[in-house]
Design a protein around this motif. Structure first.
Motif, PDB file in Angstrom:
ATOM      1  N   PRO A  78       0.758  -1.165   0.156  1.00 35.74           N
ATOM      2  CA  PRO A  78      -0.016   0.023   0.395  1.00 35.74           C
ATOM      3  C   PRO A  78       0.854   1.250   0.024  1.00 35.74           C
ATOM      4  O   PRO A  78       0.403   2.382  -0.499  1.00 35.74           O
ATOM      5  CB  PRO A  78      -0.829   0.111   1.344  1.00 35.74           C
ATOM      6  CG  PRO A  78      -0.664  -1.371   1.719  1.00 35.74           C
ATOM      7  CD  PRO A  78       0.568  -1.934   1.366  1.00 35.74           C
ATOM      8  N   TYR A 115      -2.035  -8.787  -1.285  1.00 37.36           N
ATOM      9  CA  TYR A 115      -2.266  -8.157   0.211  1.00 37.36           C
ATOM     10  C   TYR A 115      -3.912  -7.785   0.276  1.00 37.36           C
ATOM     11  O   TYR A 115      -4.378  -7.325  -0.775  1.00 37.36           O
ATOM     12  CB  TYR A 115      -1.550  -6.977   0.072  1.00 37.36           C
ATOM     13  CG  TYR A 115      -1.510  -5.911   1.210  1.00 37.36           C
ATOM     14  CD1 TYR A 115      -2.279  -5.018   1.243  1.00 37.36           C
ATOM     15  CD2 TYR A 115      -0.753  -6.443   2.177  1.00 37.36           C
ATOM     16  CE1 TYR A 115      -2.181  -4.154   2.510  1.00 37.36           C
ATOM     17  CE2 TYR A 115      -0.610  -6.008   3.422  1.00 37.36           C
ATOM     18  CZ  TYR A 115      -1.601  -4.675   3.741  1.00 37.36           C
ATOM     19  OH  TYR A 115      -1.397  -3.631   4.599  1.00 37.36           O
ATOM     20  N   LYS A 116      -4.288  -8.351   1.358  1.00 38.97           N
ATOM     21  CA  LYS A 116      -5.920  -8.138   1.329  1.00 38.97           C
ATOM     22  C   LYS A 116      -6.034  -6.468   2.041  1.00 38.97           C
ATOM     23  O   LYS A 116      -5.513  -6.424   3.228  1.00 38.97           O
ATOM     24  CB  LYS A 116      -6.543  -8.863   2.393  1.00 38.97           C
ATOM     25  CG  LYS A 116      -6.157 -10.421   2.066  1.00 38.97           C
ATOM     26  CD  LYS A 116      -7.051 -11.176   2.841  1.00 38.97           C
ATOM     27  CE  LYS A 116      -6.462 -11.321   4.383  1.00 38.97           C
ATOM     28  NZ  LYS A 116      -5.505 -12.509   4.511  1.00 38.97           N
ATOM     29  N   GLY A 174      -7.467  -3.919   4.085  1.00 45.31           N
ATOM     30  CA  GLY A 174      -8.491  -3.836   5.401  1.00 45.31           C
ATOM     31  C   GLY A 174      -8.902  -5.020   5.921  1.00 45.31           C
ATOM     32  O   GLY A 174      -9.641  -5.074   6.728  1.00 45.31           O
TER      33      GLY A 174
END
Lengths: 143, 506, 111
Positions: free
Chosen positions: B14, B68-69, B71
């Motif tokens: 992110p 990458y999830k 949240g």
């Protein structure tokens, strides 16, 4: 603008602002949320500008203050997202979530709504101010 | 929370979007009050992004494909960010060019007022490009595509002169029609598969038979992303928009924006999501060949140096799309290598044209001559860039063009291979014209007072020419296995993309 | 049937962009195209006999229309607003420089 427009504006502008704040804070319970509420709040200032002229509206909310709020709203949103690293993931819902359907529930969603409302409202008002100032300098240059 | 290990965990992903977004708004908040703040802060931001993109290569080696999830929501309910080898290849390309261009614009943008506005829009455009590359979800791709496009519409109109406004208006109208086509395609795909995650759609489409909806959706995506990538017949905005922008923005637009938003999205969707069929492959190859030829022919007659470079971009992107459209492993490898090389040498050539404009104040080839005697760094780096793009050994452009022609011969498209060789000779012709008219020859009297450009502009140009000279080293077997071949494998996997992604979710 | 109406709206928008000569009419054409695509996306989410997708604590969960397109179209409307704002300010500046809104007279760049 005529007397009728000025009187009605004086009576209703405060109510429009209050209605916009209501839509923003109840964004997680009923339709609306940050963007719609932000547009309504910006429109209340634009209403002032249309009825009374740009000088009065700029006295209530100057353009440097609008610019500050715009960047501040975006930075607040990004900070909430980065603080989600506490819970382990970007944008994680880390604030204490109360019972559903209450006003103080659903973690970070109301905070995000407020950040978006600041950004959208200030941004839309700044756009109107910029276009009005641009046309007034053009007319001064043409004379 | 292990802050010490933050660089090498999946939490890196992110940051590629968060750092440019945050820096853009901090520059907007504080840039007008403190002098010199916007310069240092944006350079720091792009430098850290470049270091993180290099770290992403190590991350893949350690952990394999990273999903990458965002949240904490599991896909396909939530949005996921995917890091595989093609992603890290594109990230390195985009962030390297962005860093060098930011260094260049410290001195170049002194001529315009309000540098902090420039840096804000530039960092927003970079956030949009990084977001398109890193995301694993179709609607998220559309949102970041729009962020990048809208910032570039504003940047083309930056110095508000007559021609810049007209070019920006044309670009905005055509760009927003393209985005509407892309949104229509996403809507149809959602109604057919009821999911927006790229891996999930790929799995659903692999099980069913190819139906008419999928063919219509692929045509819509070709129109939309083809306009962002400036394929013929959607190229009409590029020769007006790229010359009118300030020189660092022309370098970013021609060097990375049409690749990250156009070619990368096209490759990802056609290979991994929709599945490559024989029809799509031949359409991509034919469009690539037409772009090559048309771009080259139209570049011959230009007198404005930046307009000539813009038509040359159309031609070279035709090479890349032709190679990727072939669908064979050697073809895709050649296409990706030519994409990296073109980012390097086209940005170098646009930065050179910017320094010519900074020193002499003109962009018309008929008014220049003999500039190498007064501006040696610009002259020699321009010579390196032109020789590399024409394909002269042993510079990097020669290897990538050779690979493309070999791949075409291997796949038995002999006519296309001979057209590619002829266009390469045409490229050499017009770049020799630029070199002769601008750099060699007699110095005119009106230009006797010019000096060399400032230090930061020289640094970027020297760094880019070093990349052009040594770019061929990426084909050494040890280096190639880790960098380019892995990226090729991701595209060749096609619909197996779905198994890899859905299997890596923990 | 109703999707055909969306397609007709889309074609009206494209006609405006291609044929009209006034800059402001082209901007209105872009708006019509964007709204036609948004309308199409929302109509895709309709389920027969569904009601609005809002939860309330006193009501039993029943047949709802699809809420995902509604969230996505909010974002798309904001994007449309941003493009409209940008292109209107460019048009105002063009009027200041060229003195006309007629697109056949704004032709300094050739080729």
């Amino acid at each position: 603008m005529t007397l009728i427009v000025k009187t009605i504006t004086r009576l209703t502008v405060g109510l429009i602002l209050l209605y916009g704040i209501y839509i923003v804070t109840h964004g997680h319970l009923s339709p609306g949320g940050g963007f719609a509420g932000g547009v309504i709040i910006a429109l209340s200032f634009v209403h002032l500008m249309l009825a009374f002229g740009k000088d009065l509206a700029l006295k209530k909310l100057s353009e440097s203050l609008a610019s500050f709020f715009e960047s501040f709203g975006a930075i607040m949103f990004l900070t909430i997202a980065l603080l989600g690293f506490i819970g382990g993931y970007f944008f994680f819902n880390f604030v204490f979530k109360g019972k559903p359907f209450n006003l103080f529930s659903a973690g970070i969603i109301p905070l995000c709504n407020i950040a978006i409302c600041l950004k959208v409202g200030a941004g839309l008002f700044a756009v109107f101010v910029a276009l009005v100032l641009l046309s007034s300098t053009t007319q001064k240059g043409n004379k | 929370m292990n802050m010490a290990l933050l660089p090498l965990t999946p939490n890196l992903l992110p940051l590629f979007v968060a750092i440019p977004l945050g820096s853009a708004f901090i520059v907007s908040l504080l840039g007008k009050k403190l002098r010199g703040f916007s310069d240092t802060f944006s350079n720091l931001a792009t430098f850290s992004l470049f270091c993180f993109s290099l770290l992403s290569l190590l991350l893949i080696k350690r952990l394999g494909t990273v999903v990458y999830k965002v949240g904490g929501w599991i896909p396909p309910i939530g949005i996921c960010m995917v890091l595989d080898s093609l992603t890290s290849f594109m990230l390195i390309t985009v962030n390297l060019i962005a860093f060098l261009v930011t260094i260049y614009s410290i001195s170049y943008m002194e001529r315009y007022t309000d540098k902090w506005k420039f840096y804000t829009l530039f960092l927003l455009m970079l956030a949009g490009m990084n977001g398109v590359i890193v995301t694993g979800d179709l609607f998220n791709l559309f949102v970041f595509l729009e962020i990048g496009s809208i910032s570039s519409y504003a940047l083309v109109a930056y110095g508000v002169e007559h021609e810049e406004l007209e070019a920006s208006f044309k670009y905005t109208v055509m760009g927003s029609i393209a985005s509407s086509f892309i949104l229509l395609g996403i809507a149809l795909l959602y109604s057919y598969t009821s999911s927006l995650n790229m891996a999930d759609i790929s799995r659903t489409l692999a099980q069913g038979k190819g139906s008419q909806v999928v063919f219509f959706v692929s045509v819509l995506f070709l129109m939309g992303f083809g306009l962002k990538a400036a394929l013929v017949p959607f190229h009409a905005w590029l020769p007006d928009a790229h010359p009118s922008a300030p020189a660092p923005i022309s370098a970013m637009l021609s060097g990375v924006l049409i690749k990250a938003l156009g070619v990368y999205a096209l490759a990802r969707i056609f290979f991994n999501v929709l599945g490559m069929t024989a029809i799509s492959s031949s359409i991509l190859m034919v469009l690539g060949i037409i772009s090559m030829v048309l771009g080259g022919l139209l570049a011959l007659g230009q007198e404005d140096i930046k307009r000539l470079f813009a038509y040359s971009s159309i031609s070279q992107i035709g090479y890349v799309v032709f190679a990727i459209g072939m669908g064979t492993p050697l073809g895709i490898l050649a296409g990706l290598f030519h994409l990296f090389n073109h980012a390097a040498f086209k940005s170098l050539l646009f930065l050179n044209s910017g320094s010519i404009e900074y020193a002499t104040g003109t962009r018309d080839l008929r008014k220049m001559g003999g500039l190498t005697s007064k501006m040696p760094v610009t002259g020699y780096s321009s010579l390196v860039g032109s020789m590399s793009i024409s394909g002269i050994p042993p510079l990097s452009g020669f290897w990538s063009k050779l690979l493309i022609i070999l791949a075409a011969i291997e796949a038995k498209h002999f006519i296309f291979a001979s057209i590619a060789i002829l266009v390469s000779i045409l490229t050499l012709a017009y770049y020799l014209k630029v070199q002769k008219l601008a750099f060699f020859g007699e110095l005119r009297d009106s230009l006797r007072g010019i000096k060399e450009v400032p230090l930061t502009m020289k640094l970027s140009m020297i760094a880019l020419s070093i990349i052009c000279i040594f770019g061929g080293l990426l084909l050494i077997p040890g280096v190639q296995k880790n960098f380019l071949s892995l990226a090729t494998e991701v595209l060749m996997n096609g619909n197996n993309y779905a198994q890899i992604i859905l299997g890596s979710i923990k | 049937m109703i999707y055909l109406m969306c397609l007709i709206l889309f074609s009206i928008g494209i006609y405006c962009i291609l044929v009209k000569r006034n800059l402001i009419k082209i901007i209105i054409g872009i708006g019509i195209v964007e709204y036609a695509v948004n309308l199409f996306f929302i109509l895709l989410g309709y389920r027969a006999g569904g009601r609005a997708p809002i939860l309330d604590e006193k009501q039993v969960v029943q047949n709802m229309v699809d809420p995902l397109p509604q969230a996505l179209i909010l974002t798309a409307i904001v994007i449309g607003l941003a493009v409209t704002v940008l292109i209107v300010s460019i048009a105002v500046r063009i009027y200041e420089k060229y003195g006309t809104f007629d697109i056949t007279k704004i032709r300094r760049l050739r080729g």
